[in-house]
Scaffold this motif. Structure first.
Motif, PDB file in Angstrom:
ATOM      1  N   ALA A 126      30.578 -36.883 -32.418  1.00  0.00           N
ATOM      2  CA  ALA A 126      31.030 -37.694 -31.289  1.00  0.00           C
ATOM      3  C   ALA A 126      31.744 -36.826 -30.248  1.00  0.00           C
ATOM      4  N   VAL A 127      32.612 -35.936 -30.707  1.00  0.00           N
ATOM      5  CA  VAL A 127      33.312 -35.042 -29.777  1.00  0.00           C
ATOM      6  C   VAL A 127      32.313 -34.118 -29.088  1.00  0.00           C
ATOM      7  N   ALA A 128      31.374 -33.556 -29.857  1.00  0.00           N
ATOM      8  CA  ALA A 128      30.362 -32.670 -29.272  1.00  0.00           C
ATOM      9  C   ALA A 128      29.502 -33.431 -28.267  1.00  0.00           C
ATOM     10  N   SER A 129      29.194 -34.685 -28.548  1.00  0.00           N
ATOM     11  CA  SER A 129      28.403 -35.499 -27.624  1.00  0.00           C
ATOM     12  C   SER A 129      29.156 -35.750 -26.315  1.00  0.00           C
ATOM     13  N   VAL A 130      30.426 -36.056 -26.417  1.00  0.00           N
ATOM     14  CA  VAL A 130      31.225 -36.290 -25.210  1.00  0.00           C
ATOM     15  C   VAL A 130      31.299 -35.012 -24.372  1.00  0.00           C
ATOM     16  N   ILE A 131      31.532 -33.886 -25.021  1.00  0.00           N
ATOM     17  CA  ILE A 131      31.580 -32.614 -24.291  1.00  0.00           C
ATOM     18  C   ILE A 131      30.228 -32.323 -23.647  1.00  0.00           C
ATOM     19  N   GLY A 132      29.142 -32.545 -24.404  1.00  0.00           N
ATOM     20  CA  GLY A 132      27.797 -32.332 -23.866  1.00  0.00           C
ATOM     21  C   GLY A 132      27.503 -33.230 -22.675  1.00  0.00           C
ATOM     22  N   MET A 133      27.909 -34.485 -22.743  1.00  0.00           N
ATOM     23  CA  MET A 133      27.673 -35.411 -21.629  1.00  0.00           C
ATOM     24  C   MET A 133      28.513 -35.031 -20.408  1.00  0.00           C
ATOM     25  N   ILE A 134      29.738 -34.581 -20.616  1.00  0.00           N
ATOM     26  CA  ILE A 134      30.574 -34.133 -19.488  1.00  0.00           C
ATOM     27  C   ILE A 134      29.922 -32.947 -18.789  1.00  0.00           C
ATOM     28  N   ILE A 135      29.412 -32.001 -19.576  1.00  0.00           N
ATOM     29  CA  ILE A 135      28.735 -30.840 -18.987  1.00  0.00           C
ATOM     30  C   ILE A 135      27.492 -31.276 -18.229  1.00  0.00           C
ATOM     31  N   LEU A 136      26.703 -32.188 -18.826  1.00  0.00           N
ATOM     32  CA  LEU A 136      25.487 -32.674 -18.167  1.00  0.00           C
ATOM     33  C   LEU A 136      25.807 -33.406 -16.867  1.00  0.00           C
ATOM     34  N   VAL A 137      26.824 -34.240 -16.883  1.00  0.00           N
ATOM     35  CA  VAL A 137      27.206 -34.978 -15.673  1.00  0.00           C
ATOM     36  C   VAL A 137      27.722 -34.005 -14.602  1.00  0.00           C
ATOM     37  N   ALA A 138      28.454 -32.983 -15.021  1.00  0.00           N
ATOM     38  CA  ALA A 138      28.940 -31.992 -14.048  1.00  0.00           C
ATOM     39  C   ALA A 138      27.770 -31.252 -13.398  1.00  0.00           C
ATOM     40  N   ILE A 139      26.792 -30.858 -14.195  1.00  0.00           N
ATOM     41  CA  ILE A 139      25.600 -30.185 -13.639  1.00  0.00           C
ATOM     42  C   ILE A 139      24.860 -31.127 -12.697  1.00  0.00           C
ATOM     43  N   ARG A 157      32.211 -39.131 -42.404  1.00  0.00           N
ATOM     44  CA  ARG A 157      33.102 -39.503 -41.293  1.00  0.00           C
ATOM     45  C   ARG A 157      33.519 -38.284 -40.478  1.00  0.00           C
ATOM     46  N   ARG A 158      33.820 -37.197 -41.146  1.00  0.00           N
ATOM     47  CA  ARG A 158      34.183 -35.970 -40.423  1.00  0.00           C
ATOM     48  C   ARG A 158      33.006 -35.470 -39.597  1.00  0.00           C
ATOM     49  N   ARG A 159      31.815 -35.505 -40.175  1.00  0.00           N
ATOM     50  CA  ARG A 159      30.623 -35.077 -39.448  1.00  0.00           C
ATOM     51  C   ARG A 159      30.386 -35.958 -38.236  1.00  0.00           C
ATOM     52  N   PHE A 160      30.605 -37.273 -38.376  1.00  0.00           N
ATOM     53  CA  PHE A 160      30.441 -38.191 -37.246  1.00  0.00           C
ATOM     54  C   PHE A 160      31.457 -37.885 -36.150  1.00  0.00           C
ATOM     55  N   TRP A 217      21.636 -40.889 -25.465  1.00  0.00           N
ATOM     56  CA  TRP A 217      22.626 -40.211 -26.294  1.00  0.00           C
ATOM     57  C   TRP A 217      23.588 -41.222 -26.916  1.00  0.00           C
ATOM     58  N   ALA A 218      23.975 -42.229 -26.158  1.00  0.00           N
ATOM     59  CA  ALA A 218      24.868 -43.265 -26.688  1.00  0.00           C
ATOM     60  C   ALA A 218      24.182 -44.064 -27.797  1.00  0.00           C
ATOM     61  N   ALA A 219      22.891 -44.345 -27.640  1.00  0.00           N
ATOM     62  CA  ALA A 219      22.148 -45.076 -28.673  1.00  0.00           C
ATOM     63  C   ALA A 219      22.065 -44.266 -29.967  1.00  0.00           C
ATOM     64  N   ILE A 220      21.791 -42.983 -29.838  1.00  0.00           N
ATOM     65  CA  ILE A 220      21.720 -42.122 -31.028  1.00  0.00           C
ATOM     66  C   ILE A 220      23.081 -42.032 -31.704  1.00  0.00           C
ATOM     67  N   LEU A 221      24.132 -41.847 -30.917  1.00  0.00           N
ATOM     68  CA  LEU A 221      25.478 -41.760 -31.480  1.00  0.00           C
ATOM     69  C   LEU A 221      25.897 -43.094 -32.108  1.00  0.00           C
ATOM     70  N   GLY A 222      25.529 -44.208 -31.476  1.00  0.00           N
ATOM     71  CA  GLY A 222      25.840 -45.521 -32.050  1.00  0.00           C
ATOM     72  C   GLY A 222      25.141 -45.749 -33.379  1.00  0.00           C
ATOM     73  N   THR A 223      23.887 -45.324 -33.483  1.00  0.00           N
ATOM     74  CA  THR A 223      23.148 -45.447 -34.742  1.00  0.00           C
ATOM     75  C   THR A 223      23.790 -44.585 -35.814  1.00  0.00           C
ATOM     76  N   HIS A 224      24.171 -43.380 -35.453  1.00  0.00           N
ATOM     77  CA  HIS A 224      24.859 -42.495 -36.398  1.00  0.00           C
ATOM     78  C   HIS A 224      26.168 -43.128 -36.862  1.00  0.00           C
TER      79      HIS A 224
END
Length: 127
Positions: free
Chosen positions: A42-55, A35-38, A93-100
């Motif tokens: 999840a937080v790292a994914s959100v940060i990564g997506m924010i950076i990608l959307v900003a770029i 659960r901690r790893r998830f 990314w959402a599909a991978i995170l949802g599976t995790h």
């Protein structure tokens, strides 16, 4: 490798009770770690997506010469039209995170009774 849960009834002696308690403790610790790893992922994914959307937004603003007043398109370089490629990595990314998340919160470990049932099914007889 899947985790096998020993769900056999505990014996009367204290050794099997201690073993059962230790096994339950180890499984609980593993679940807490998953659960901690998830949550971290999840937080790292959100940060990564924010950076990608900003770029994406910065480059599309530059390529289209402004905000998307004429909408979105699959082609680049059209004035006031932004390319909509950003949806594909977000969906992936959402599909991978949802599976995790499913494996973390919904997936049950293999129990000893599951193993016994499968052995009986494969051998064709019950003991």
């Amino acid at each position: 490798m899947p985790t096998i849960v020993d769900d056999r009834p505990a014996g009367i002696d204290s050794d099997s009770t201690a073993h059962s308690d230790q096994l339950a403790r180890e499984l609980a610790i593993k679940q807490i770690e998953r659960r901690r790893r998830f949550r971290f992922n999840a937080v790292a994914s959100v940060i990564g997506m924010i950076i990608l959307v900003a770029i994406w937004a910065i480059t599309e603003y530059h390529n289209a010469g402004g905000w998307p007043t004429n909408g979105f398109s699959q082609s680049s370089g059209i004035h006031d039209v932004w390319n909509s490629w950003i949806i594909y990595p977000i969906i992936g990314w959402a599909a991978i995170l949802g599976t995790h998340g499913w494996f973390t919160f919904m997936h049950k470990p293999i129990s000893e009774s599951d193993v016994k049932r499968e052995i009986e099914r494969q051998t064709g007889h019950a003991d």
